[in-house]
Write an enzyme that holds these catalytic residues in place. Structure first.
Site, PDB file in Angstrom:
ATOM      1  N   LYS A 193       0.882  -1.174   0.000  1.00  0.00           N
ATOM      2  CA  LYS A 193       0.000   0.000   0.000  1.00  0.00           C
ATOM      3  C   LYS A 193       0.913   1.215   0.000  1.00  0.00           C
ATOM      4  O   LYS A 193       1.429   1.633   1.034  1.00  0.00           O
ATOM      5  CB  LYS A 193      -0.881  -0.016   1.258  1.00  0.00           C
ATOM      6  N   CYS A 242      13.033  10.662   8.408  1.00  0.00           N
ATOM      7  CA  CYS A 242      12.857  10.368   9.837  1.00  0.00           C
ATOM      8  C   CYS A 242      14.176  10.446  10.591  1.00  0.00           C
ATOM      9  O   CYS A 242      14.201  10.618  11.799  1.00  0.00           O
ATOM     10  CB  CYS A 242      12.205   9.003  10.008  1.00  0.00           C
TER      11      CYS A 242
HETATM   12  P1  ADP Z   1       1.419  10.896   6.763  1.00  0.00           P
HETATM   13  O1  ADP Z   1       0.207  11.334   7.551  1.00  0.00           O
HETATM   14  O2  ADP Z   1       2.538  11.835   6.947  1.00  0.00           O
HETATM   15  O3  ADP Z   1       1.126  10.529   5.367  1.00  0.00           O
HETATM   16  P2  ADP Z   1       1.189   8.297   7.839  1.00  0.00           P
HETATM   17  O4  ADP Z   1       1.968   7.589   8.869  1.00  0.00           O
HETATM   18  O5  ADP Z   1      -0.222   8.616   8.190  1.00  0.00           O
HETATM   19  O6  ADP Z   1       1.974   9.578   7.453  1.00  0.00           O
HETATM   20  O7  ADP Z   1       1.170   7.481   6.482  1.00  0.00           O
HETATM   21  C1  ADP Z   1       2.062   6.473   6.148  1.00  0.00           C
HETATM   22  C2  ADP Z   1       1.312   5.378   5.423  1.00  0.00           C
HETATM   23  O8  ADP Z   1       0.353   4.816   6.305  1.00  0.00           O
HETATM   24  C3  ADP Z   1       0.520   5.832   4.199  1.00  0.00           C
HETATM   25  O9  ADP Z   1       0.640   4.831   3.208  1.00  0.00           O
HETATM   26  C4  ADP Z   1      -0.887   5.931   4.717  1.00  0.00           C
HETATM   27  O10 ADP Z   1      -1.869   5.780   3.723  1.00  0.00           O
HETATM   28  C5  ADP Z   1      -0.919   4.774   5.684  1.00  0.00           C
HETATM   29  N1  ADP Z   1      -1.958   4.871   6.721  1.00  0.00           N
HETATM   30  C6  ADP Z   1      -2.403   5.983   7.347  1.00  0.00           C
HETATM   31  N2  ADP Z   1      -3.355   5.662   8.252  1.00  0.00           N
HETATM   32  C7  ADP Z   1      -3.537   4.323   8.196  1.00  0.00           C
HETATM   33  C8  ADP Z   1      -4.394   3.381   8.870  1.00  0.00           C
HETATM   34  N3  ADP Z   1      -5.261   3.763   9.796  1.00  0.00           N
HETATM   35  N4  ADP Z   1      -4.280   2.083   8.550  1.00  0.00           N
HETATM   36  C9  ADP Z   1      -3.390   1.676   7.624  1.00  0.00           C
HETATM   37  N5  ADP Z   1      -2.581   2.491   6.949  1.00  0.00           N
HETATM   38  C10 ADP Z   1      -2.633   3.810   7.222  1.00  0.00           C
END
Ligand code: ADP
Length: 491
Positions: free
Chosen positions: A186, A296
């Protein structure tokens, strides 16, 4: 074969489809979202928005593929496939670098010299490493012998961030495949392009259908969440925000998935007065502002021993002002655009907060003159803040650093460790004993002495405290991507 589409052609048109069971296909729902170039704010294409349906298809394909031709391949054959993926990435280096910069806003020169070559090397490295992966054996007196066998974990979900999209995806995918697993990827919603091309490369390299799947979409209530909740996904490797990691952990708990996490950081960069100042400044420019500070591992908390403090600041500010911010495709550019408008606003809000907390901005803090479009921000240096300020405690993930003086070794160690993060740290000193002494006391998964970002892929990589769970790299990656069975035979 009719549904097969060549990804590179689609990507030229900047439309990204999912890659499931060896085929490119759109979402069943027909939903799409826009892909924005952060350097211009313009829409450069559309991305199919996957959800539960696509994740179900991809996981089913990945599960079937576990027992297909992939399982029957010899180690030598698998090594050849992995090496070929690395070779094909290098053959398409310019194209991939271009796509990476279009998606992220990072300088093309950086994509071409760091992101893409390292993505290829991830495959070459783990292909070579695979030959040396073994297990343990123990003799229990005259009574029994024990030996372990290693097998794949199964279907692995790879959830990726947007800052180093292909570099971090391949850092997970290469050992995942080397260990014989199958993958559902993903990509981050903001950076779908290079993962889409990688799917095509895997197919061309001889990866059997279903072994590598890519589903585009968002996190919550979308493809990301569906992947973490799927009962047939055996393990999740995730790189991203600490807060997201907590949500994923809760979802993964339902079927007790194996987890590997690389999360946020608020990394200290400690410069002692005996350091080689010019070298420390050269590298500190990178550890502060490389990739717009969206790494990071960036050292966003700089601590300088008081006798060197003024001199350091003077030179560091002067050198920072020389950095060229602008068009990622201009070869003179050092700092490109931040990933998105939303992220830009977040970083700006931290700069405002720092001012409210009493911080003084020595340089930066604003959009560069003449760059009215795109999410550009001047590299920013803040002083006059203390350990209680949020700007010193929270991860900003942008080209923003604080600089603080210190007097004692004990004091700086305490400050460096005064955070719930523990990813990396950098120490600058020419005192050998101090280097060892301080490095061993910093609570971080990685400590660099007189350098930064220097990586040997055999070494453990990951964070402690809320910066991660587990380590990847070399044998550590195989510990995560394989399961062991101990076999005990009575003599
Ligand atoms: P940012 O908000 O800076 O994009 P994230 O940690 O939210 O950083 O995103 C990193 C990855 O995690 C992305 O691929 C995002 O789509 C995915 N992601 C965000 N929230 C979820 C969730 N609840 N479950 C699974 N994947 C998630």
């Amino acid at each position: 074969m009719k549904t097969e589409v060549v990804a590179s052609e689609k990507v030229k048109a900047f439309d990204c489809q999912h890659f499931i069971n060896g085929r490119f296909l759109p979402s069943q729902s027909g939903k799409m979202f826009q892909n924005i170039n952060p350097a211009t704010g313009e829409v450069i294409g559309t991305v199919c928005e996957g959800g539960k349906e696509e994740i179900d298809l991809a996981v089913a394909a990945a599960k079937r593929a576990l027992s297909g031709p992939w399982k029957r391949m010899t180690t030598g054959e698998r090594i050849a496939v992995l090496r070929r993926i690395g070779d094909l990435i290098l053959e398409r280096k310019e194209e991939l670098a271009r796509l990476e910069s279009l998606d992220t806003g990072k300088p093309y020169s950086l994509s071409l010299t760091l992101d893409i070559p390292r993505a290829a090397y991830n495959f070459h490295f783990f292909a070579d490493y695979l030959r040396s992966v073994g297990t343990e054996a123990y003799q229990t007196d005259e009574v029994a012998i024990n030996y372990s066998i290693r097998r794949p974990v199964g279907v692995v979900g790879l959830i990726n961030p947007w800052n180093l999209p292909l570099l971090l995806l391949t850092w997970k995918l290469a050992p995942c495949l080397a260990a014989g697993n199958t993958a559902v990827i993903k990509p981050a919603e903001w950076t779908p392009l290079t993962a889409t091309v990688l799917a095509e490369i895997c197919k061309e390299a001889g990866v059997p259908d279903g072994v590598v799947n890519v589903v585009h979409g968002f996190g919550p209530d979308s493809a990301g969440a569906a992947l973490t909740e799927h009962p047939d996904v055996d393990a999740i490797t995730f790189t991203g925000e600490t807060t997201t990691g907590k949500v994923i952990m809760a979802a993964a708990a339902k079927s007790l998935k194996k987890l590997s996490y690389e999360l946020g950081g608020k990394n200290p960069n400690i410069i002692f007065a005996d350091a080689d100042l010019d070298e420390a400044i050269e590298t500190t420019l990178k550890s502060s502002f490389m990739n717009q500070g969206e790494v990071c591992l960036c050292g966003s908390r700089i601590y300088v021993e008081r006798p060197l403090y003024e001199q350091f600041l003077q030179k560091f500010v002067a050198k920072t002002k020389e950095l060229v911010v602008g068009d990622p495709f201009d070869p003179r550019t050092n700092v490109g655009a931040l990933i998105s408008e939303e992220h830009y606003e977040r970083v700006m809000s931290y700069i405002e907060l720092a001012k409210e907390e009493g911080g003084r901005i020595l340089t930066g803090g604003k959009r560069p003159d003449g760059l009215d479009q795109g999410y550009y921000l001047e590299p920013t240096i803040i002083v006059g803040v203390n350990r209680n300020c949020r700007i010193v405690r929270e991860e900003v993930f942008g080209p923003v650093v604080t600089v603080m003086p210190f007097d004692e070794e004990e004091e700086v160690i305490a400050q460096a460790n005064d955070t719930h993060y523990g990813l990396s740290a950098t120490i600058w000193t020419n005192d050998l004993r101090r280097a060892h002494r301080v490095a061993a006391r910093i609570e971080a998964g990685i400590v660099w002495v007189n350098t930064w970002f220097l990586r040997d892929l055999r070494t453990p990589f990951g964070g402690m405290k809320q910066s991660g769970i587990g380590r990847e790299g070399g044998m550590h990656s195989f510990e995560f991507y394989t399961e062991l069975t101990n076999i005990c035979i009575k003599l």
